[in-house]
Scaffold this active site. Structure first.
Site, PDB file in Angstrom:
ATOM      1  N   GLU A 283       0.842  -1.211   0.000  1.00 41.16           N
ATOM      2  CA  GLU A 283       0.000   0.000   0.000  1.00 41.16           C
ATOM      3  C   GLU A 283       0.870   1.251   0.000  1.00 41.16           C
ATOM      4  OE1 GLU A 283      -2.014  -0.473   3.734  1.00 41.16           O
ATOM      5  OE2 GLU A 283      -3.306  -2.097   3.047  1.00 41.16           O
ATOM      6  N   ARG A 322       3.947  19.777   6.129  1.00 43.26           N
ATOM      7  CA  ARG A 322       4.925  18.799   6.620  1.00 43.26           C
ATOM      8  C   ARG A 322       6.044  19.417   7.460  1.00 43.26           C
ATOM      9  NH1 ARG A 322       7.856  15.842   4.033  1.00 43.26           N
ATOM     10  NH2 ARG A 322       7.610  14.124   5.494  1.00 43.26           N
ATOM     11  N   CYS A 353      -0.841  33.837   9.974  1.00 42.85           N
ATOM     12  CA  CYS A 353      -0.581  34.417  11.288  1.00 42.85           C
ATOM     13  C   CYS A 353      -0.335  33.344  12.330  1.00 42.85           C
ATOM     14  CB  CYS A 353      -1.750  35.307  11.693  1.00 42.85           C
ATOM     15  SG  CYS A 353      -1.979  36.610  10.500  1.00 42.85           S
ATOM     16  N   GLU A 354       0.779  32.651  12.193  1.00 41.59           N
ATOM     17  CA  GLU A 354       1.210  31.609  13.124  1.00 41.59           C
ATOM     18  C   GLU A 354       2.729  31.559  13.055  1.00 41.59           C
ATOM     19  OE1 GLU A 354      -0.499  29.388  15.031  1.00 41.59           O
ATOM     20  OE2 GLU A 354      -2.493  29.881  14.264  1.00 41.59           O
ATOM     21  N   TYR A 381       1.388  14.192   0.548  1.00 38.97           N
ATOM     22  CA  TYR A 381       1.020  14.866   1.785  1.00 38.97           C
ATOM     23  C   TYR A 381       1.249  16.377   1.687  1.00 38.97           C
ATOM     24  CZ  TYR A 381       1.025  10.001   3.165  1.00 38.97           C
ATOM     25  OH  TYR A 381       0.777   8.646   3.203  1.00 38.97           O
TER      26      TYR A 381
END
Ligand SMILES: *Cc1c(COP(=O)(O)O)cnc(C)c1O
Length: 427
Positions: A283, A322, A353-354, A381
């Site tokens: 998978e 990520r 804003c982080e 991802y």
């Protein structure tokens, strides 16, 4: 001309400019705007071929774990190449079917399958449910009986193996929420064998992601094979063994094994233990798509401060989470090679804003305002984890095939974002 990603076609520098196949990255940024996901068809086909090349005389099947990147155009390429899909929700089931997959090409994983998810999967006649708990066995049995169907099942066993990867992407340790413990597995199979709505099909494990060595896979395989032996002794026969996904890629200086090497090693394990006749399922998610995509972004500002230099770009954690979620080190290259003399150390950050909104830290880059940067390895991802935080519209995606650029997802608009919401009546 030099390949940007060793061993994988699709991205190269030509005369100091980054190209995806035959189109300059700068041109793509101008035409489709940024931030922009760019995928190479040649790279995708290279990876598909790698995973499909099996071991002579031993059957294996590849189910693409579509949570890594669920764009329909990519799914369509995979379906046409004969790959199956590993899904984790009814939404992913609908995507797989929309891409032309048949139920028999789908395995269904995940710890929280709802009654309606299970119904949809039974309706589609999926190849196998990878079951993660005894209550889930009971529920699938009940739903199958109510529909007068039989559900083919595997138990996902948790082999308690350290995959030596980031804790957030490690899934095979006993304190993870995933799978049925090794110790309880045989009992659980006996329970399943007595349920009239179920047919025992296989056994499954998945120990984590971005695994860069063979040893944890081999360790887990032997534990799974111990169970296959124990089940055999109980008269419970299986028709496949699913070794999950998790093969890592080279983001920086990792040297993961090739798909071929993993398939060969696990086939060898099965043969040694006398189960070489059973088809092996895999998978893979990341290893099929990560290196086939890049995220293009434009430099908005260069902001020197007393403590640090910031390179502020128009991509953000909402496009690629990520680095902040997994402390992942993603490579960034300037699409136009500039002389090393101009290089400085930067934190590459987005507009959100982080303080956690960064794409790379302490990176030496030769860069000017308005340059286009490319993050490599962004095919997995990336877009599939994108969000609308700060009311940012999600990026567009293009698939490059030689000198053609196909828009495979248009840029989201603010109207798209607001379309799902309603205001209260004026009273
Ligand atoms: C995420 C996941 C995969 C794919 O993992 P990769 O590391 O992307 O190969 C496969 N199987 C299951 C059950 C998963 O949850």
């Amino acid at each position: 001309m030099s390949d940007v990603i060793p061993g994988i076609p699709g991205f190269s520098f030509r005369g100091g400019a980054l190209f995806c196949e035959d189109i300059a990255a700068e041109k793509l940024a101008q035409r489709f705007q940024t931030p922009l996901y760019v995928y190479s068809r040649a790279a995708l086909e290279h990876n598909i071929a790698d995973w499909k090349r099996g071991i002579e005389g031993t059957p294996h099947r590849v189910f693409y774990a579509m949570k890594a990147n669920g764009n329909l155009a990519l799914l369509d390429l995979f379906a046409r190449a004969g790959l199956g899909f590993d899904i984790v929700s009814a939404g992913e089931l609908a995507r797989a079917l929309a891409a032309g997959a048949k139920g028999q090409d789908i395995v269904y994983s995940g710890v929280g399958k709802s009654v309606s998810d299970i119904k949809a999967a039974l309706q589609a006649d999926v190849c196998c449910f990878n079951v993660e708990s005894i209550p889930e066995l009971d529920r699938i049995n009940a739903v199958a009986l109510s529909m007068e169907k039989k559900a083919r099942i595997s138990l996902r066993v948790n082999p308690n193996v350290d995959a030596k990867t980031h804790p957030y992407i490690s899934t095979g340790l006993k304190n993870n929420k995933f799978g049925i413990s090794f110790e309880c597995a045989v009992e659980a199979y006996k329970k399943a064998a007595a349920m009239p709505g179920l047919v025992i099909s296989g056994i499954d494990c998945h120990i984590g992601s971005q695994i860069t060595e063979l040893a944890p896979f081999i360790h887990a395989a032997h534990k799974v094979l111990d169970l296959v032996e124990a089940l055999d002794a109980e008269g419970i026969a299986l028709d496949h063994i699913d070794f999950g996904g998790g093969l890592g890629v080279r983001y920086a200086d990792e040297e993961p094994p090739k798909a071929q090497e993993l398939i060969a090693a696990l086939t060898q394990c099965a043969k040694e233990r006398g189960f070489g006749h059973l088809p092996l399922y895999f998978e893979p998610g990341r290893s099929l798509v990560a290196q086939t995509g890049m995220l293009l972004m434009r430099v908005e500002y260069l902001k020197p401060t007393a403590a640090k230099n910031f390179c502020i770009v128009d991509a953000a954690m909402t496009d690629m989470i990520r680095p902040t979620l997994y402390q992942a080190q993603m490579r960034l290259v300037n699409c136009i090679e500039r002389s090393e003399g101009a290089a400085l150390e930067y934190d590459v950050v987005g507009p959100v804003c982080e303080s956690g909104d960064f794409l790379a830290k302490n990176r030496t880059l030769a860069v000017c305002e308005d340059d286009i940067l490319a993050m490599t390895g962004a095919g997995a991802y990336g877009m599939s984890m994108a969000s609308n935080y700060n009311a940012r519209s999600r990026a567009a995606e293009v698939l490059i095939d030689a000198d053609k650029a196909w828009l495979i997802r248009r840029r989201e608009t603010i109207e798209d974002q607001m379309a799902l919401e309603s205001r209260l009546p004026q009273v």
